[in-house]
Each structure stands twice: as structure tokens, then as C-alpha cells.
Scaffold this motif. Structure first.
Motif, PDB file in Angstrom:
ATOM      1  N   LYS A 120      22.228  51.051 -10.257  1.00  0.00           N
ATOM      2  CA  LYS A 120      22.114  52.088 -10.895  1.00  0.00           C
ATOM      3  C   LYS A 120      20.930  52.083 -12.063  1.00  0.00           C
ATOM      4  O   LYS A 120      20.296  52.893 -12.406  1.00  0.00           O
ATOM      5  CB  LYS A 120      23.284  52.488 -11.758  1.00  0.00           C
ATOM      6  CG  LYS A 120      23.903  51.778 -12.478  1.00  0.00           C
ATOM      7  CD  LYS A 120      25.376  51.880 -12.893  1.00  0.00           C
ATOM      8  CE  LYS A 120      26.428  51.449 -11.896  1.00  0.00           C
ATOM      9  NZ  LYS A 120      27.690  51.824 -11.996  1.00  0.00           N
ATOM     10  N   ASP A 125      27.184  53.984  -5.385  1.00  0.00           N
ATOM     11  CA  ASP A 125      27.978  53.876  -6.551  1.00  0.00           C
ATOM     12  C   ASP A 125      28.842  54.995  -6.344  1.00  0.00           C
ATOM     13  O   ASP A 125      28.631  55.924  -5.975  1.00  0.00           O
ATOM     14  CB  ASP A 125      27.070  54.391  -7.822  1.00  0.00           C
ATOM     15  CG  ASP A 125      27.770  53.863  -9.121  1.00  0.00           C
ATOM     16  OD1 ASP A 125      28.938  53.475  -9.151  1.00  0.00           O
ATOM     17  OD2 ASP A 125      26.957  54.218 -10.313  1.00  0.00           O
ATOM     18  N   SER A 126      30.461  54.651  -6.778  1.00  0.00           N
ATOM     19  CA  SER A 126      31.270  55.483  -5.974  1.00  0.00           C
ATOM     20  C   SER A 126      31.445  56.938  -6.126  1.00  0.00           C
ATOM     21  O   SER A 126      31.543  57.808  -5.419  1.00  0.00           O
ATOM     22  CB  SER A 126      32.679  54.837  -6.222  1.00  0.00           C
ATOM     23  OG  SER A 126      32.799  54.597  -7.722  1.00  0.00           O
ATOM     24  N   GLU A 127      30.925  57.142  -7.479  1.00  0.00           N
ATOM     25  CA  GLU A 127      31.134  58.482  -8.172  1.00  0.00           C
ATOM     26  C   GLU A 127      29.875  59.170  -7.557  1.00  0.00           C
ATOM     27  O   GLU A 127      30.112  60.585  -6.951  1.00  0.00           O
ATOM     28  CB  GLU A 127      31.085  58.567  -9.578  1.00  0.00           C
ATOM     29  CG  GLU A 127      31.997  58.011 -10.236  1.00  0.00           C
ATOM     30  CD  GLU A 127      31.785  56.178 -10.576  1.00  0.00           C
ATOM     31  OE1 GLU A 127      30.892  55.903  -9.730  1.00  0.00           O
ATOM     32  OE2 GLU A 127      32.788  55.695 -10.988  1.00  0.00           O
ATOM     33  N   ASN A 177      28.528  52.064 -18.482  1.00  0.00           N
ATOM     34  CA  ASN A 177      28.546  52.286 -17.298  1.00  0.00           C
ATOM     35  C   ASN A 177      28.342  53.830 -16.858  1.00  0.00           C
ATOM     36  O   ASN A 177      27.797  54.382 -16.035  1.00  0.00           O
ATOM     37  CB  ASN A 177      29.661  51.623 -16.508  1.00  0.00           C
ATOM     38  CG  ASN A 177      29.666  51.846 -14.949  1.00  0.00           C
ATOM     39  OD1 ASN A 177      28.700  51.535 -14.291  1.00  0.00           O
ATOM     40  ND2 ASN A 177      30.873  52.395 -14.572  1.00  0.00           N
ATOM     41  N   LYS A 178      29.346  54.640 -17.597  1.00  0.00           N
ATOM     42  CA  LYS A 178      29.480  56.042 -17.150  1.00  0.00           C
ATOM     43  C   LYS A 178      28.287  56.866 -17.685  1.00  0.00           C
ATOM     44  O   LYS A 178      27.722  57.748 -17.303  1.00  0.00           O
ATOM     45  CB  LYS A 178      30.741  56.677 -17.961  1.00  0.00           C
ATOM     46  CG  LYS A 178      31.187  57.672 -16.910  1.00  0.00           C
ATOM     47  CD  LYS A 178      31.558  57.338 -15.558  1.00  0.00           C
ATOM     48  CE  LYS A 178      32.092  56.188 -15.182  1.00  0.00           C
ATOM     49  NZ  LYS A 178      32.124  55.951 -13.742  1.00  0.00           N
ATOM     50  N   GLU A 192      25.556  56.158 -15.250  1.00  0.00           N
ATOM     51  CA  GLU A 192      25.832  56.896 -14.367  1.00  0.00           C
ATOM     52  C   GLU A 192      25.457  58.495 -14.381  1.00  0.00           C
ATOM     53  O   GLU A 192      24.980  59.259 -13.517  1.00  0.00           O
ATOM     54  CB  GLU A 192      27.211  56.896 -13.924  1.00  0.00           C
ATOM     55  CG  GLU A 192      27.607  55.306 -13.392  1.00  0.00           C
ATOM     56  CD  GLU A 192      29.124  55.124 -12.859  1.00  0.00           C
ATOM     57  OE1 GLU A 192      29.579  53.972 -12.127  1.00  0.00           O
ATOM     58  OE2 GLU A 192      29.790  56.172 -12.691  1.00  0.00           O
TER      59      GLU A 192
HETATM   60 MG    MG Z   1      30.488  53.809 -10.617  1.00  0.00          MG
END
Ligand code: MG
Ligand code: NAD
Length: 416
Positions: A147, A172-174, A239-240, A243
Motif C-alpha cells: 500500500k 489488501d483485503s479491504e 494502517n487504516k 488504506e
Molecule cells: Mg488491509
């Protein structure tokens, strides 16, 4: 608005046999995502036959032993070690095989340029930017887990993709979840995309306890098993924040239509709310091998070793807001998202420096946000025009690292 994530191809879907014949390159094969990627490949070979997903190149920074073992097991054509002082060790570890050995930063970037249909970008940090560009420029399918390169160089990647037509699939999972939910639909119809966050190990810790948190506590993620940086970023909620910026560049969504919701079970990965009041979610067990398998096979699906989701076992899905007071990194990232230009580049660089300092026990946990904030204050990065120029971007990244390093040292002296 520009976007990085691939458009859904028109016309017929590829045959599964064509998908399984794709050659795969894994940049960062010895890390958490790299190992999971090879696990998906091993599973595909078990299910579909030994010839599935041939490996073109594997790269790692310093773990020669694991890299060589992976290259042997998966019959890679090339193995590249980033640290050139380990070249002789790599050659020795590969003796008796036909695997080609190479070393150095240039060789890592060259590996991304080798002919393969899929490049998994699983290097950590902004070090992934040039290798990712090398894969994009030649028009490969790029499965992008990293990311930081999107946050630091989003505009640059958008331009490179527009020029080459490369298909970038988020891992990235989201973001993989949002990609699946949107499925090529227009983002104009989207009212809001919400990314979920587990909340990390300090979700319910009081500030005073967070102040004295150790690296071991900070990287002990309650749900996901990840590399150190991603785990630590989850503990600060940076992290968020990263993201949100990643989602902005991937999908061309403006800041005001991006939101975060804490969801400790990490089963719902995103919520996409539409103009008509519908909300679509993506659910899966918290296992990165699901988005990895999706990105490799897209636009088809292949079997993955993930156990799948059993809601009877999960029982409860809960949601709560993030606390901006205890997790200031999230707010800092949101400010940078709104500011645009090079603010995200500086945010990312300062965060990488602060994280290293915390892991080396030179600063406290709460100092991470302080260092990022002070670095941003010292350099507004206001010249957004150069965001599309690689050399200028890397110069801003380096300058921010120097500045963050100075701020770190001042904090260390005061702590000592
Ligand atoms: Mg993630
Ligand atoms: P990791 O630290 O476990 O592995 C990093 C890999 O990159 C290793 O193979 C290492 O050798 C290589 N590497 C490190 N520095 C390098 C350099 N300077 N040049 C070339 N290669 C280098 O990291 P990870 O957890 O696998 O994460 C990889 C990326 O994926 C990160 O950007 C992270 O944010 C993202 N991501 C990870 C997860 C996860 O579950 N681990 C989930 C979502 C996104």
C-alpha cells in the motif's frame, strides 16, 4: 476521475486453463504476503496439476535461505536477492539447480520487468514503488499488496497505468473486497465506501497503557498474521489511514466518500453504500490467501487453501467507531488525504522512519504519531505538480525521511 484498479474486461472470460498457465513473479516472496502467495500456488498445483502457475521470478531482500528453498521447491527460473552482499551465498544455496541467481536493487526491478503474466507486489514500504512501476510499464497484470507505493506515488501509478493499460488488482483485503463488490460498476453511483478495521491489539487500551506499550505488544495482532510493519500500523491505526488514501487512488473516490468502521472480528472487509440506499458488503474469513487467490485468477476464481467462512462459528459481527483521541495517526492520514499533492508521500515516509525507531526501542508508541505530525508540519509538500515525476517524488520521500529522523533523535534525547 483517474483510478488504479483495473476495469472489468468486456467480452468472454478466459478459460481456467489459460488462468492456470499464467507465469507468476513474486516480489517479496519471503514475507508474509509472499509466503501466502506461494501457498496459494502450491494449493493450485495440488488441485489442478503440477504445471499450474509456473514461477518466473522470486525476490527477497536478505533471507537467502528461504528464498533459495522457495526457488528450489517451486522451480523458479530466477531468484533475486536485494542485498548484493548476499549474492555468493545465494549462488551457493542454488548450486546444482538451473535457477538463475541475481542480486542488487537493479536486479529486483529487472525481475518485475521479466515476462510473466502476473506480478505480485509484496515488498514492504516505498521500496516497492520502482519494481511496481516496472511491472506496470510492461502491461502485466499486477496484484498489488503493497500500500505504501500507492500512498506515496498514487498519481504516478495512475499515469503509468493510463499509458500501458496494465491491469492492477488490489490484494489488501479491504480493497480487494471493494474491487469485488464494485465489479466494474461506476463509482459515481457510490455514496460511501467504508473500510473496516480490526482495531488492532490496543483497541480497548487506555492511553496511559498505550504510552508504555512494547514492540512485542504492538505487533501481536489479535486476528491477522502479518509482517511487522503492517501489524504495527494496525496498532496505531495508521494502517487504516494509509488504506483510505490507497482506496482514493485505487478507485478514484473523493475523501468525503471514504469512511472507517472498527469491526473486531475482521469478517466484513468493506461496505459499499449506493445512492439508492443499498449497502453491499464483502465477507470472508480473515485469511490473506483468499484475496491473493482472487487477484491471481481474476477475472476467474481458483481454489485457495483458505478454510472459508462459517458464520455459525463466528456468531457475532460487531461494529464501533474509531477513537480519534487514542489513534491520532488515523486523523493525520485523513488530513493528508484531503490535502492531496505530496502530503501522503511525506506521511508515509515519516511513518516508515517512526516505525523503525519504535521497533528499535528508541521512541515510545505514542511518539510515532508525534513524529509523523511534526514531519508534516516541517514540510507541507505543497507542490503537488511534481507528484507524477518519479525522481522528484523520491526526493520528497528522502527529504521527509531526513526530517523525521531528526525529529526522532530530538525525542530520543528528551526521553533519555
Ligand atoms: Mg488491509
Ligand atoms: P513482510 O515484512 O513480511 O515482507 C516483506 C518482503 O519484502 C520480504 O520478502 C522482504 O525480503 C522484502 N523486502 C523488504 N525490504 C525490501 C527492499 N528494500 N527491497 C526489496 N524487497 C524488500 O511484509 P508483509 O506483511 O508481507 O507486507 C508486504 C506488503 O503488503 C506491505 O506493503 C503491507 O502493507 C502489505 N499488506 C500486507 C498484509 C499482510 O497480511 N501481511 C495485508 C495487506 C497488505
Amino acid at each position: 476521475m483517474n483510478r488504479i484498479a483495473a476495469a472489468v474486461p468486456l467480452g468472454e472470460l478466459p478459460d481456467l486453463s489459460a488462468v492456470l498457465a499464467r507465469r507468476v513473479t513474486v516480489l517479496g516472496s519471503t514475507g508474509s504476503i509472499g509466503i501466502n502467495t506461494l501457498d496459494v500456488v502450491a494449493h493450485a498445483r495440488k488441485v489442478y496439476g503440477e504445471d499450474a502457475l509456473p514461477i518466473e521470478a522470486l525476490t527477497a531482500q536478505s533471507n537467502v535461505e528461504l528464498l533459495a528453498a522457495q526457488a528450489r521447491e517451486f522451480h523458479a527460473r530466477v531468484a533475486v536477492i536485494g542485498d548484493s552482499t548476499r549474492y555468493e551465498d545465494l549462488k551457493q544455496a542454488l548450486s546444482g539447480t538451473v535457477v538463475e541467481a541475481a542480486a542488487g536493487r537493479g536486479a529486483v526491478i529487472a525481475a518485475a520487468g521479466r515476462p510473466s503474466e502476473i506480478v505480485m507486489v509484496a515488498i514492504v514500504g516505498v521500496a516497492a514503488l520502482e519494481p511496481a512501476l516496472a511491472a506496470i510499464v510492461r502491461g502485466a497484470n499486477v496484484a498489488i499488496a503493497n500500500k505504501e507505493c500507492i500512498v506515496a506515488g498514487g498519481a504516478l501509478l495512475q499515469r503509468a497505468i493510463a499509458a500501458s493499460g496494465a491491469a492492477v488488482i488490489p490484494v489488501d483485503s479491504e480493497h480487494n473486497a471493494v474491487f469485488q463488490v464494485l465489479n466494474g460498476g461506476s463509482v459515481e453511483d457510490v455514496a460511501r465506501v467504508t473500510l473496516t478495521a480490526s482495531g488492532g491489539p490496543f483497541r480497548d487500551w487506555p492511553l496511559e497503557r498505550m504510552r508504555v506499550a512494547t514492540p512485542e505488544q504492538a505487533i501481536a495482532h489479535p486476528i491477522w498474521s502479518m509482517g511487522k510493519k503492517n501489524s504495527l500500523d494496525s496498532a496505531t491505526l495508521m494502517n487504516k489511514g494509509l488504506e483510505l488514501i490507497e482506496a482514493h487512488y485505487l478507485f478514484g473516490l473523493p475523501p468525503e466518500r471514504l469512511a472507517v468502521l472498527v469491526h473486531p472480528q475482521s469478517v466484513v472487509h468493506c461496505l459499499v453504500a449506493y445512492a439508492d440506499g443499498s449497502t453491499l458488503a464483502h465477507l470472508s474469513a480473515p485469511d490473506m490467501r483468499t484475496p491473493i487467490a482472487h487477484a491471481i485468477a481474476w477475472p476467474r476464481r481458483i481454489a485457495s487453501p483458505s478454510a472459508g467462512l462459517d458464520l455459525a462459528i463466528v456468531k457475532q459481527l460487531t461494529f464501533e467507531s474509531a477513537d480519534p483521541r487514542r489513534f491520532p495517526c488515523l486523523g493525520l492520514a485523513q488530513d493528508c488525504l484531503r490535502a492531496g499533492g505530496l502530503a501522503p508521500t511525506i506521511l508515509n515516509a515519516a511513518n516508515e522512519v517512526a516505525i523503525e525507531a519504535f521497533l528499535a526501542r528508541r521512541i515510545g508508541f505514542l511518539d510515532i504519531a508525534r513524529i509523523v505530525e511534526d514531519t508534516l508540519g516541517a514540510d507541507s509538500g505543497s507542490n503537488g505538480d511534481i507528484a507524477g515525476d518519479l525522481d522528484a517524488l523520491l526526493a520528497v520521500d528522502r527529504r521527509a525521511r531526513v526530517s523525521a529522523g531528526d525529529i526522532c533523535r530530538r525525542i530520543e534525547i528528551n526521553v533519555a
